[in-house]
Design a protein around this motif. Structure first.
Motif, mmCIF file in Angstrom:
data_model
loop_
_atom_site.group_PDB
_atom_site.id
_atom_site.type_symbol
_atom_site.label_atom_id
_atom_site.label_comp_id
_atom_site.label_asym_id
_atom_site.label_seq_id
_atom_site.Cartn_x
_atom_site.Cartn_y
_atom_site.Cartn_z
ATOM 1 N N VAL A 135 -7.682 -2.351 -4.887
ATOM 2 C CA VAL A 135 -6.569 -1.483 -5.257
ATOM 3 C C VAL A 135 -5.506 -2.323 -5.926
ATOM 4 C CG1 VAL A 135 -6.886 0.348 -3.544
ATOM 5 C CG2 VAL A 135 -5.576 -1.691 -2.941
ATOM 6 N N GLU A 136 -4.738 -1.624 -6.735
ATOM 7 C CA GLU A 136 -3.729 -2.330 -7.512
ATOM 8 C C GLU A 136 -2.615 -1.358 -7.850
ATOM 9 O OE1 GLU A 136 -4.283 -5.607 -11.007
ATOM 10 O OE2 GLU A 136 -4.994 -3.599 -11.459
ATOM 11 N N ARG A 137 -1.418 -1.918 -7.961
ATOM 12 C CA ARG A 137 -0.304 -1.139 -8.462
ATOM 13 C C ARG A 137 0.206 -1.902 -9.679
ATOM 14 N NH1 ARG A 137 3.132 3.014 -7.392
ATOM 15 N NH2 ARG A 137 5.362 2.632 -7.371
ATOM 16 N N PRO A 138 -0.410 -1.648 -10.822
ATOM 17 C CA PRO A 138 -0.168 -2.486 -11.994
ATOM 18 C C PRO A 138 1.225 -2.341 -12.595
ATOM 19 C CG PRO A 138 -1.579 -0.626 -12.548
ATOM 20 C CD PRO A 138 -1.402 -0.604 -11.063
ATOM 21 N N ASP A 139 1.859 -1.215 -12.333
ATOM 22 C CA ASP A 139 3.209 -1.007 -12.851
ATOM 23 C C ASP A 139 3.989 -0.219 -11.811
ATOM 24 O OD1 ASP A 139 1.546 1.227 -15.049
ATOM 25 O OD2 ASP A 139 2.475 1.727 -13.144
ATOM 26 N N GLY A 140 5.130 0.294 -12.171
ATOM 27 C CA GLY A 140 5.952 0.967 -11.175
ATOM 28 C C GLY A 140 5.485 2.344 -10.782
ATOM 29 N N SER A 141 4.456 2.858 -11.467
ATOM 30 C CA SER A 141 4.090 4.244 -11.188
ATOM 31 C C SER A 141 2.633 4.420 -10.776
ATOM 32 C CB SER A 141 4.392 5.126 -12.396
ATOM 33 O OG SER A 141 3.688 4.669 -13.530
ATOM 34 N N ASN A 142 1.711 3.675 -11.364
ATOM 35 C CA ASN A 142 0.303 3.917 -11.072
ATOM 36 C C ASN A 142 -0.183 3.155 -9.850
ATOM 37 O OD1 ASN A 142 -0.909 5.569 -13.395
ATOM 38 N ND2 ASN A 142 0.343 4.044 -14.444
ATOM 39 N N PHE A 143 -1.154 3.758 -9.181
ATOM 40 C CA PHE A 143 -1.820 3.126 -8.051
ATOM 41 C C PHE A 143 -3.310 3.375 -8.256
ATOM 42 C CE2 PHE A 143 -2.662 1.424 -4.069
ATOM 43 C CZ PHE A 143 -3.196 2.332 -3.156
#
Lengths: 116, 113
Positions: free
Chosen positions: A67-75
Protein backbone atom coordinates in the motif's frame (compact mmCIF):
# COMPACT_ATOMS: atom_id res chain seq x y z
CA UNK A 1 -21.77 14.53 1.63
CA UNK A 2 -18.11 13.49 1.55
CA UNK A 3 -17.44 9.99 0.35
CA UNK A 4 -14.67 7.51 -0.31
CA UNK A 5 -14.19 6.90 -4.00
CA UNK A 6 -12.54 3.89 -5.60
CA UNK A 7 -11.28 3.19 -9.10
CA UNK A 8 -11.63 1.12 -11.12
CA UNK A 9 -15.03 -0.26 -10.28
CA UNK A 10 -14.14 -3.47 -12.10
CA UNK A 11 -10.84 -4.76 -13.41
CA UNK A 12 -10.13 -7.96 -15.27
CA UNK A 13 -6.53 -9.12 -15.41
CA UNK A 14 -4.48 -12.12 -16.39
CA UNK A 15 -2.87 -14.26 -13.72
CA UNK A 16 0.62 -13.03 -12.98
CA UNK A 17 -0.08 -9.41 -13.86
CA UNK A 18 0.25 -6.52 -11.44
CA UNK A 19 -2.83 -4.58 -10.42
CA UNK A 20 -3.18 -1.23 -8.68
CA UNK A 21 -6.44 -0.33 -7.01
CA UNK A 22 -6.95 3.31 -6.18
CA UNK A 23 -8.86 5.00 -3.42
CA UNK A 24 -9.49 8.62 -2.53
CA UNK A 25 -10.38 8.75 1.17
CA UNK A 26 -12.40 11.51 2.74
CA UNK A 27 -10.16 14.55 2.88
CA UNK A 28 -9.83 15.12 6.64
CA UNK A 29 -9.48 11.43 7.49
CA UNK A 30 -6.20 10.11 8.80
CA UNK A 31 -6.61 6.36 8.93
CA UNK A 32 -7.04 4.19 5.88
CA UNK A 33 -7.93 0.57 5.37
CA UNK A 34 -8.25 -2.10 2.73
CA UNK A 35 -10.67 -4.97 3.04
CA UNK A 36 -11.56 -7.68 0.59
CA UNK A 37 -14.61 -9.85 0.08
CA UNK A 38 -14.29 -13.00 -1.96
CA UNK A 39 -17.59 -13.83 -3.61
CA UNK A 40 -19.96 -15.40 -1.12
CA UNK A 41 -17.54 -15.04 1.78
CA UNK A 42 -17.04 -12.64 4.63
CA UNK A 43 -15.39 -9.24 4.48
CA UNK A 44 -11.76 -9.69 5.50
CA UNK A 45 -9.36 -7.12 6.89
CA UNK A 46 -6.18 -6.67 4.87
CA UNK A 47 -4.32 -3.65 6.18
CA UNK A 48 -4.59 -0.37 8.04
CA UNK A 49 -2.42 2.66 7.31
CA UNK A 50 -1.65 5.76 9.32
CA UNK A 51 0.97 8.48 9.11
CA UNK A 52 2.42 7.04 5.92
CA UNK A 53 3.02 3.60 7.26
CA UNK A 54 1.23 0.34 7.85
CA UNK A 55 -0.18 0.20 11.37
CA UNK A 56 -1.57 -3.31 11.18
CA UNK A 57 -1.91 -6.06 8.61
CA UNK A 58 -3.54 -9.45 8.45
CA UNK A 59 -2.05 -12.78 7.47
CA UNK A 60 -3.58 -12.32 4.03
CA UNK A 61 -1.46 -9.23 3.44
CA UNK A 62 1.76 -10.95 2.42
CA UNK A 63 4.65 -9.77 0.25
CA UNK A 64 2.41 -9.88 -2.79
CA UNK A 65 0.57 -6.83 -1.47
CA UNK A 66 1.68 -3.29 -0.81
CA UNK A 67 0.00 0.00 0.00
CA UNK A 68 1.05 3.51 -0.65
CA UNK A 69 -0.14 7.04 -0.23
CA UNK A 70 1.75 8.64 -3.09
CA UNK A 71 0.26 12.10 -2.66
CA UNK A 72 -2.09 13.90 -0.33
CA UNK A 73 -5.23 12.30 -1.69
CA UNK A 74 -4.73 8.83 -3.14
CA UNK A 75 -4.33 5.60 -1.23
CA UNK A 76 -3.39 2.62 -3.39
CA UNK A 77 -3.32 -1.14 -3.03
CA UNK A 78 -0.86 -2.91 -5.32
CA UNK A 79 -1.12 -6.62 -5.95
CA UNK A 80 1.96 -8.06 -7.61
CA UNK A 81 1.73 -11.18 -9.72
CA UNK A 82 -1.98 -11.75 -9.24
CA UNK A 83 -3.35 -15.21 -8.56
CA UNK A 84 -6.75 -16.68 -9.30
CA UNK A 85 -7.63 -16.56 -5.61
CA UNK A 86 -7.10 -12.80 -5.56
CA UNK A 87 -10.40 -12.42 -7.39
CA UNK A 88 -12.58 -10.49 -4.97
CA UNK A 89 -14.21 -7.18 -4.20
CA UNK A 90 -11.72 -4.85 -2.57
CA UNK A 91 -13.06 -2.15 -0.31
CA UNK A 92 -11.20 0.94 0.78
CA UNK A 93 -12.25 2.67 3.99
CA UNK A 94 -11.20 5.69 5.96
CA UNK A 95 -11.87 7.19 9.34
CA UNK A 96 -10.84 10.36 11.06
CA UNK A 97 -10.12 8.46 14.25
CA UNK A 98 -8.02 5.43 15.05
CA UNK A 99 -6.76 3.44 17.99
CA UNK A 100 -8.72 3.72 21.24
CA UNK A 101 -11.58 5.39 19.46
CA UNK A 102 -14.91 4.43 18.10
CA UNK A 103 -14.90 6.19 14.79
CA UNK A 104 -17.12 5.05 12.00
CA UNK A 105 -15.48 3.57 8.96
CA UNK A 106 -16.57 5.09 5.69
CA UNK A 107 -16.36 2.63 2.83
CA UNK A 108 -16.00 3.09 -0.88
CA UNK A 109 -18.21 1.17 -3.26
CA UNK A 110 -15.49 -1.33 -3.97
CA UNK A 111 -13.29 -2.45 -6.84
CA UNK A 112 -14.12 -5.84 -8.25
CA UNK A 113 -11.00 -7.68 -9.36
CA UNK A 114 -11.32 -10.68 -11.63
CA UNK A 115 -8.17 -12.71 -12.28
CA UNK A 116 -8.31 -15.05 -15.27
CA UNK B 1 -8.73 -10.56 20.43
CA UNK B 2 -12.23 -10.09 19.21
CA UNK B 3 -14.60 -12.04 17.03
CA UNK B 4 -18.15 -11.76 15.82
CA UNK B 5 -20.69 -14.42 14.90
CA UNK B 6 -23.77 -13.85 12.84
CA UNK B 7 -25.99 -16.77 13.58
CA UNK B 8 -28.01 -16.81 10.37
CA UNK B 9 -26.63 -16.66 6.85
CA UNK B 10 -30.12 -16.04 5.41
CA UNK B 11 -33.29 -14.61 6.92
CA UNK B 12 -36.61 -14.32 5.11
CA UNK B 13 -39.51 -12.24 6.39
CA UNK B 14 -42.71 -10.97 4.87
CA UNK B 15 -43.09 -7.28 4.13
CA UNK B 16 -44.59 -5.52 7.12
CA UNK B 17 -43.41 -8.09 9.67
CA UNK B 18 -40.60 -7.65 12.20
CA UNK B 19 -36.96 -8.26 11.36
CA UNK B 20 -34.42 -9.85 13.71
CA UNK B 21 -30.81 -10.35 12.64
CA UNK B 22 -28.67 -11.95 15.31
CA UNK B 23 -25.11 -11.13 16.23
CA UNK B 24 -22.89 -12.33 19.07
CA UNK B 25 -19.46 -10.97 19.76
CA UNK B 26 -16.37 -11.78 21.73
CA UNK B 27 -14.00 -9.10 22.91
CA UNK B 28 -11.31 -8.78 25.53
CA UNK B 29 -12.23 -5.19 26.18
CA UNK B 30 -15.29 -3.03 25.83
CA UNK B 31 -15.98 -3.19 22.15
CA UNK B 32 -17.50 -0.83 19.68
CA UNK B 33 -20.14 -2.58 17.63
CA UNK B 34 -21.56 -1.63 14.27
CA UNK B 35 -24.11 -2.84 11.78
CA UNK B 36 -23.40 -2.18 8.11
CA UNK B 37 -25.70 -2.85 5.18
CA UNK B 38 -24.63 -3.73 1.65
CA UNK B 39 -27.17 -3.46 -1.12
CA UNK B 40 -26.44 -5.37 -4.33
CA UNK B 41 -23.49 -3.94 -6.23
CA UNK B 42 -23.09 -1.19 -3.66
CA UNK B 43 -20.61 -0.34 -0.94
CA UNK B 44 -21.01 -0.71 2.79
CA UNK B 45 -23.24 1.76 4.58
CA UNK B 46 -23.35 2.28 8.32
CA UNK B 47 -26.74 1.52 9.85
CA UNK B 48 -25.90 2.18 13.48
CA UNK B 49 -23.15 1.92 16.07
CA UNK B 50 -22.75 1.20 19.76
CA UNK B 51 -19.93 3.05 21.48
CA UNK B 52 -20.52 2.50 25.22
CA UNK B 53 -23.26 5.08 25.56
CA UNK B 54 -26.92 4.03 25.49
CA UNK B 55 -27.38 0.29 25.13
CA UNK B 56 -30.33 0.70 22.76
CA UNK B 57 -29.08 2.27 19.60
CA UNK B 58 -31.29 3.70 16.90
CA UNK B 59 -30.06 3.81 13.33
CA UNK B 60 -31.22 4.77 9.90
CA UNK B 61 -34.22 3.37 8.06
CA UNK B 62 -36.01 2.39 11.28
CA UNK B 63 -33.41 -0.12 12.43
CA UNK B 64 -32.23 -0.41 15.99
CA UNK B 65 -29.99 -2.69 18.01
CA UNK B 66 -29.57 -3.46 21.68
CA UNK B 67 -26.21 -4.10 23.29
CA UNK B 68 -26.53 -6.85 25.91
CA UNK B 69 -23.26 -7.39 27.69
CA UNK B 70 -24.53 -10.36 29.71
CA UNK B 71 -25.46 -12.17 26.50
CA UNK B 72 -22.59 -10.72 24.42
CA UNK B 73 -25.17 -9.90 21.80
CA UNK B 74 -25.96 -6.99 19.51
CA UNK B 75 -29.02 -8.09 17.56
CA UNK B 76 -30.47 -5.86 14.86
CA UNK B 77 -34.23 -5.32 14.72
CA UNK B 78 -36.84 -3.44 12.77
CA UNK B 79 -40.55 -3.45 13.61
CA UNK B 80 -41.81 -3.63 10.06
CA UNK B 81 -39.81 -4.81 7.05
CA UNK B 82 -39.88 -3.00 3.73
CA UNK B 83 -38.97 -4.39 0.35
CA UNK B 84 -36.05 -1.96 0.16
CA UNK B 85 -34.51 -3.62 3.24
CA UNK B 86 -33.49 -6.62 1.16
CA UNK B 87 -29.70 -6.60 1.40
CA UNK B 88 -26.69 -8.14 3.14
CA UNK B 89 -26.15 -7.06 6.75
CA UNK B 90 -22.83 -7.21 8.55
CA UNK B 91 -22.24 -7.07 12.27
CA UNK B 92 -18.83 -5.57 13.00
CA UNK B 93 -16.76 -5.40 16.16
CA UNK B 94 -13.88 -3.12 16.93
CA UNK B 95 -11.77 -3.62 20.01
CA UNK B 96 -10.71 -0.83 22.28
CA UNK B 97 -7.00 -1.08 21.67
CA UNK B 98 -6.39 -1.83 18.02
CA UNK B 99 -7.18 -0.66 14.54
CA UNK B 100 -8.50 -3.95 13.30
CA UNK B 101 -12.20 -4.19 12.67
CA UNK B 102 -13.70 -7.64 12.39
CA UNK B 103 -16.69 -8.41 10.21
CA UNK B 104 -19.24 -11.13 10.73
CA UNK B 105 -19.95 -13.39 7.78
CA UNK B 106 -23.08 -11.47 6.95
CA UNK B 107 -26.78 -12.19 6.91
CA UNK B 108 -28.72 -11.89 3.70
CA UNK B 109 -32.18 -10.52 4.37
CA UNK B 110 -34.93 -11.51 1.95
CA UNK B 111 -38.25 -9.68 2.00
CA UNK B 112 -41.24 -11.63 0.77
CA UNK B 113 -44.13 -9.71 -0.78
Amino acid sequence: EPEVTQTPSHQVTQMGQEVILRCVPISNHLYFYWYRQILGQKVEFLVSFYNNEISEKSEIFDDQFSVERPDGSNFTLKIRSTKLEDSAMYFCASTELGVVTTGELFFGEGSRLTVL
Amino acid sequence: AQSVTQLDSHVSVSEGTPVLLRCNYSSSYSPSLFWYVQHPNKGLQLLLKYTSAATLVKGINGFEAEFKKSETSFHLTKPSAHMSDAAEYFCVVRGLLDDKIIFGKGTRLHILP
